[in-house]
Motif scaffolding. Structure first.
Motif, PDB file in Angstrom:
ATOM      1  N   TRP A  62      -3.199   2.559 -18.237  1.00 28.01           N
ATOM      2  CA  TRP A  62      -2.858   3.881 -17.693  1.00 28.01           C
ATOM      3  C   TRP A  62      -2.755   4.924 -18.792  1.00 28.01           C
ATOM      4  O   TRP A  62      -3.308   6.033 -18.673  1.00 28.01           O
ATOM      5  CB  TRP A  62      -1.543   3.769 -16.927  1.00 28.01           C
ATOM      6  N   LEU A  63      -2.059   4.610 -19.878  1.00 32.39           N
ATOM      7  CA  LEU A  63      -1.874   5.560 -20.956  1.00 32.39           C
ATOM      8  C   LEU A  63      -3.162   5.847 -21.720  1.00 32.39           C
ATOM      9  O   LEU A  63      -3.221   6.813 -22.491  1.00 32.39           O
ATOM     10  CB  LEU A  63      -0.801   5.058 -21.927  1.00 32.39           C
ATOM     11  N   SER A  64      -4.175   5.020 -21.497  1.00 29.67           N
ATOM     12  CA  SER A  64      -5.469   5.219 -22.166  1.00 29.67           C
ATOM     13  C   SER A  64      -6.439   6.054 -21.337  1.00 29.67           C
ATOM     14  O   SER A  64      -7.525   6.388 -21.823  1.00 29.67           O
ATOM     15  CB  SER A  64      -6.115   3.860 -22.466  1.00 29.67           C
ATOM     16  N   GLN A  65      -6.069   6.369 -20.092  1.00 25.39           N
ATOM     17  CA  GLN A  65      -6.982   7.072 -19.192  1.00 25.39           C
ATOM     18  C   GLN A  65      -6.886   8.585 -19.348  1.00 25.39           C
ATOM     19  O   GLN A  65      -5.831   9.127 -19.647  1.00 25.39           O
ATOM     20  CB  GLN A  65      -6.682   6.693 -17.733  1.00 25.39           C
ATOM     21  N   GLU A  66      -8.003   9.250 -19.118  1.00 23.01           N
ATOM     22  CA  GLU A  66      -8.034  10.703 -19.117  1.00 23.01           C
ATOM     23  C   GLU A  66      -9.113  11.165 -18.131  1.00 23.01           C
ATOM     24  O   GLU A  66     -10.301  10.947 -18.369  1.00 23.01           O
ATOM     25  CB  GLU A  66      -8.350  11.242 -20.514  1.00 23.01           C
ATOM     26  N   PRO A  67      -8.762  11.789 -17.007  1.00 21.30           N
ATOM     27  CA  PRO A  67      -7.389  12.032 -16.545  1.00 21.30           C
ATOM     28  C   PRO A  67      -6.746  10.730 -16.055  1.00 21.30           C
ATOM     29  O   PRO A  67      -7.441   9.756 -15.762  1.00 21.30           O
ATOM     30  CB  PRO A  67      -7.575  13.013 -15.393  1.00 21.30           C
ATOM     31  N   ARG A  68      -5.443  10.755 -15.936  1.00 20.49           N
ATOM     32  CA  ARG A  68      -4.712   9.563 -15.521  1.00 20.49           C
ATOM     33  C   ARG A  68      -4.443   9.570 -14.031  1.00 20.49           C
ATOM     34  O   ARG A  68      -4.183  10.628 -13.447  1.00 20.49           O
ATOM     35  CB  ARG A  68      -3.368   9.484 -16.254  1.00 20.49           C
ATOM     36  N   PRO A  69      -4.459   8.387 -13.418  1.00 24.73           N
ATOM     37  CA  PRO A  69      -3.975   8.289 -12.032  1.00 24.73           C
ATOM     38  C   PRO A  69      -2.518   8.740 -11.950  1.00 24.73           C
ATOM     39  O   PRO A  69      -1.768   8.622 -12.925  1.00 24.73           O
ATOM     40  CB  PRO A  69      -4.118   6.789 -11.719  1.00 24.73           C
ATOM     41  N   ASP A  70      -2.126   9.251 -10.781  1.00 29.54           N
ATOM     42  CA  ASP A  70      -0.742   9.716 -10.654  1.00 29.54           C
ATOM     43  C   ASP A  70       0.205   8.544 -10.412  1.00 29.54           C
ATOM     44  O   ASP A  70      -0.214   7.388 -10.301  1.00 29.54           O
ATOM     45  CB  ASP A  70      -0.605  10.783  -9.566  1.00 29.54           C
ATOM     46  N   LEU A  71       1.497   8.854 -10.324  1.00 29.20           N
ATOM     47  CA  LEU A  71       2.511   7.806 -10.195  1.00 29.20           C
ATOM     48  C   LEU A  71       2.320   6.983  -8.929  1.00 29.20           C
ATOM     49  O   LEU A  71       2.509   5.761  -8.939  1.00 29.20           O
ATOM     50  CB  LEU A  71       3.911   8.426 -10.212  1.00 29.20           C
ATOM     51  N   ASN A  72       1.973   7.636  -7.832  1.00 31.14           N
ATOM     52  CA  ASN A  72       1.780   6.912  -6.574  1.00 31.14           C
ATOM     53  C   ASN A  72       0.638   5.905  -6.689  1.00 31.14           C
ATOM     54  O   ASN A  72       0.753   4.766  -6.226  1.00 31.14           O
ATOM     55  CB  ASN A  72       1.492   7.898  -5.441  1.00 31.14           C
ATOM     56  N   GLU A  73      -0.461   6.329  -7.294  1.00 31.04           N
ATOM     57  CA  GLU A  73      -1.601   5.424  -7.454  1.00 31.04           C
ATOM     58  C   GLU A  73      -1.227   4.233  -8.328  1.00 31.04           C
ATOM     59  O   GLU A  73      -1.600   3.087  -8.028  1.00 31.04           O
ATOM     60  CB  GLU A  73      -2.779   6.173  -8.075  1.00 31.04           C
ATOM     61  N   MET A  74      -0.496   4.481  -9.410  1.00 37.38           N
ATOM     62  CA  MET A  74      -0.120   3.395 -10.303  1.00 37.38           C
ATOM     63  C   MET A  74       0.851   2.429  -9.628  1.00 37.38           C
ATOM     64  O   MET A  74       0.758   1.214  -9.809  1.00 37.38           O
ATOM     65  CB  MET A  74       0.499   3.953 -11.586  1.00 37.38           C
ATOM     66  N   ALA A  75       1.787   2.973  -8.844  1.00 32.14           N
ATOM     67  CA  ALA A  75       2.727   2.104  -8.131  1.00 32.14           C
ATOM     68  C   ALA A  75       1.991   1.172  -7.184  1.00 32.14           C
ATOM     69  O   ALA A  75       2.282  -0.028  -7.121  1.00 32.14           O
ATOM     70  CB  ALA A  75       3.742   2.955  -7.377  1.00 32.14           C
ATOM     71  N   VAL A  76       1.025   1.699  -6.467  1.00 29.79           N
ATOM     72  CA  VAL A  76       0.262   0.873  -5.522  1.00 29.79           C
ATOM     73  C   VAL A  76      -0.570  -0.167  -6.276  1.00 29.79           C
ATOM     74  O   VAL A  76      -0.679  -1.330  -5.851  1.00 29.79           O
ATOM     75  CB  VAL A  76      -0.612   1.762  -4.625  1.00 29.79           C
ATOM     76  N   MET A  77      -1.184   0.225  -7.399  1.00 28.17           N
ATOM     77  CA  MET A  77      -1.936  -0.755  -8.195  1.00 28.17           C
ATOM     78  C   MET A  77      -1.039  -1.912  -8.605  1.00 28.17           C
ATOM     79  O   MET A  77      -1.411  -3.085  -8.479  1.00 28.17           O
ATOM     80  CB  MET A  77      -2.501  -0.092  -9.460  1.00 28.17           C
ATOM     81  N   GLN A  78       0.137  -1.590  -9.133  1.00 29.02           N
ATOM     82  CA  GLN A  78       1.063  -2.637  -9.572  1.00 29.02           C
ATOM     83  C   GLN A  78       1.447  -3.544  -8.409  1.00 29.02           C
ATOM     84  O   GLN A  78       1.473  -4.776  -8.544  1.00 29.02           O
ATOM     85  CB  GLN A  78       2.304  -2.007 -10.192  1.00 29.02           C
TER      86      GLN A  78
ATOM     87  N   ALA B 131       0.808  -1.220   0.000  1.00 28.06           N
ATOM     88  CA  ALA B 131       0.000   0.000   0.000  1.00 28.06           C
ATOM     89  C   ALA B 131       0.842   1.271   0.000  1.00 28.06           C
ATOM     90  O   ALA B 131       0.301   2.375  -0.066  1.00 28.06           O
ATOM     91  CB  ALA B 131      -0.936   0.003   1.214  1.00 28.06           C
ATOM     92  N   THR B 132       2.158   1.115   0.083  1.00 27.32           N
ATOM     93  CA  THR B 132       3.076   2.262   0.067  1.00 27.32           C
ATOM     94  C   THR B 132       3.906   2.209  -1.206  1.00 27.32           C
ATOM     95  O   THR B 132       4.584   1.208  -1.457  1.00 27.32           O
ATOM     96  CB  THR B 132       4.013   2.225   1.289  1.00 27.32           C
ATOM     97  N   PRO B 133       3.888   3.252  -2.027  1.00 24.66           N
ATOM     98  CA  PRO B 133       4.633   3.214  -3.292  1.00 24.66           C
ATOM     99  C   PRO B 133       6.117   2.918  -3.086  1.00 24.66           C
ATOM    100  O   PRO B 133       6.788   3.607  -2.325  1.00 24.66           O
ATOM    101  CB  PRO B 133       4.436   4.619  -3.870  1.00 24.66           C
ATOM    102  N   HIS B 134       6.601   1.884  -3.739  1.00 25.13           N
ATOM    103  CA  HIS B 134       8.015   1.520  -3.652  1.00 25.13           C
ATOM    104  C   HIS B 134       8.791   2.316  -4.703  1.00 25.13           C
ATOM    105  O   HIS B 134       8.290   2.563  -5.809  1.00 25.13           O
ATOM    106  CB  HIS B 134       8.184   0.017  -3.896  1.00 25.13           C
ATOM    107  N   PRO B 135      10.039   2.707  -4.397  1.00 22.55           N
ATOM    108  CA  PRO B 135      10.822   3.476  -5.377  1.00 22.55           C
ATOM    109  C   PRO B 135      10.939   2.802  -6.740  1.00 22.55           C
ATOM    110  O   PRO B 135      10.912   3.474  -7.772  1.00 22.55           O
ATOM    111  CB  PRO B 135      12.193   3.605  -4.699  1.00 22.55           C
ATOM    112  N   ASN B 136      11.070   1.480  -6.779  1.00 18.90           N
ATOM    113  CA  ASN B 136      11.201   0.809  -8.072  1.00 18.90           C
ATOM    114  C   ASN B 136       9.933   0.965  -8.912  1.00 18.90           C
ATOM    115  O   ASN B 136       9.998   1.198 -10.125  1.00 18.90           O
ATOM    116  CB  ASN B 136      11.516  -0.667  -7.881  1.00 18.90           C
ATOM    117  N   ALA B 137       8.775   0.812  -8.279  1.00 16.21           N
ATOM    118  CA  ALA B 137       7.513   0.973  -9.008  1.00 16.21           C
ATOM    119  C   ALA B 137       7.335   2.417  -9.465  1.00 16.21           C
ATOM    120  O   ALA B 137       6.897   2.673 -10.590  1.00 16.21           O
ATOM    121  CB  ALA B 137       6.345   0.548  -8.134  1.00 16.21           C
ATOM    122  N   LEU B 138       7.695   3.357  -8.616  1.00 18.09           N
ATOM    123  CA  LEU B 138       7.608   4.771  -8.990  1.00 18.09           C
ATOM    124  C   LEU B 138       8.521   5.076 -10.169  1.00 18.09           C
ATOM    125  O   LEU B 138       8.141   5.804 -11.100  1.00 18.09           O
ATOM    126  CB  LEU B 138       7.968   5.658  -7.801  1.00 18.09           C
TER     127      LEU B 138
END
Length: 231
Positions: free
Chosen positions: A192-208, A113-120
């Motif tokens: 992610w690239l198909s979304q408008e607006p897009r989730p931010d980097l933190n949200e995407m890192a947590v999803m992954q 649940a916490t964005p990891h640097p590698n995912a970011l």
């Protein structure tokens, strides 16, 4: 989305360079003029591909857009496919050089649940090269190279697992798990690239991370229990 500025890793010799032909390719710096020419060629090819599709682009068009002649193009690359492959290898080499190698301590402390640097860094990398990844995964101008992107990511994952500091107990064949993980990650980028607006980097890192911890990692034998044991 605001793009993240990408810091490039030092380039290395291309197979037609004398240093490469001699087998001394590791970490050999390229002449800045050569690097500028190859960068101009890549930028021209990408722009033309976005305008008319990769298959319609000719070497003559690339050379004209890059401000060079055809003989200069062929002095650097055998064909337009080699331009894309070299740039793809450079992009992933640069990202890989900046990623952290997991240790038992960092894995035990990992919180999905916490964005990891590698995912970011992965999603920042995609954002910095959005035109390329969108052309491969979303809009289709460079769709012919999706398999090569997947193959490079697979190879990276295989090496990371070989370097893993603890035992792996995969429930399924390891190549199948790696292929599934790559397909999952690239599928998430495509979404992610198909979304408008897009989730931010933190949200995407947590999803992954949540997808990994609820799927691939347990199947590798690296679930919650293993984290608690320090692996």
């Amino acid at each position: 989305m605001e793009r993240t500025k990408d810091t490039q890793a030092p380039d290395v010799g291309y197979p037609t360079d004398p240093a490469c032909l001699s087998g001394k390719t590791g970490g050999i710096a390229i002449d800045p003029r050569v690097k500028r020419t190859r960068r101009a060629i890549w930028n021209a090819l990408l722009a033309l591909s976005l305008e008319q599709g990769f298959h319609a682009v000719t070497v003559a068009q690339i050379a004209r857009r890059a401000g060079i002649n055809r003989s200069t193009f062929y002095a650097h690359f055998p064909d337009k496919q080699a331009v894309v492959r070299k740039e793809l290898a450079r992009l992933l080499r640069d990202l890989r050089a900046r990623q952290e190698t997991p240790t038992p301590e960092t894995f035990a402390a990992f919180d999905p649940a916490t964005p990891h640097p590698n995912a970011l860094r992965w999603f920042a990398h995609v954002a910095a090269h959005e035109d390329f990844y969108a052309a491969v995964l979303v809009t289709g101008e460079l769709a012919a190279f999706e398999g090569e992107v997947a193959a490079l990511v697979n190879g990276w994952a295989e090496q990371r697992l070989r370097e893993w500091p603890g035992p792996l107990r995969p429930e399924l064949p390891l190549p199948a798990l790696i292929a599934a993980s790559t397909a999952q990650n690239l599928g998430l980028v495509r979404w992610w690239l198909s979304q408008e607006p897009r989730p931010d980097l933190n949200e995407m890192a947590v999803m992954q991370q949540k997808l990994q911890t609820n799927g691939i990692l347990p199947l590798l034998g690296l679930g919650k229990a293993e984290r608690l044991r320090g692996w």
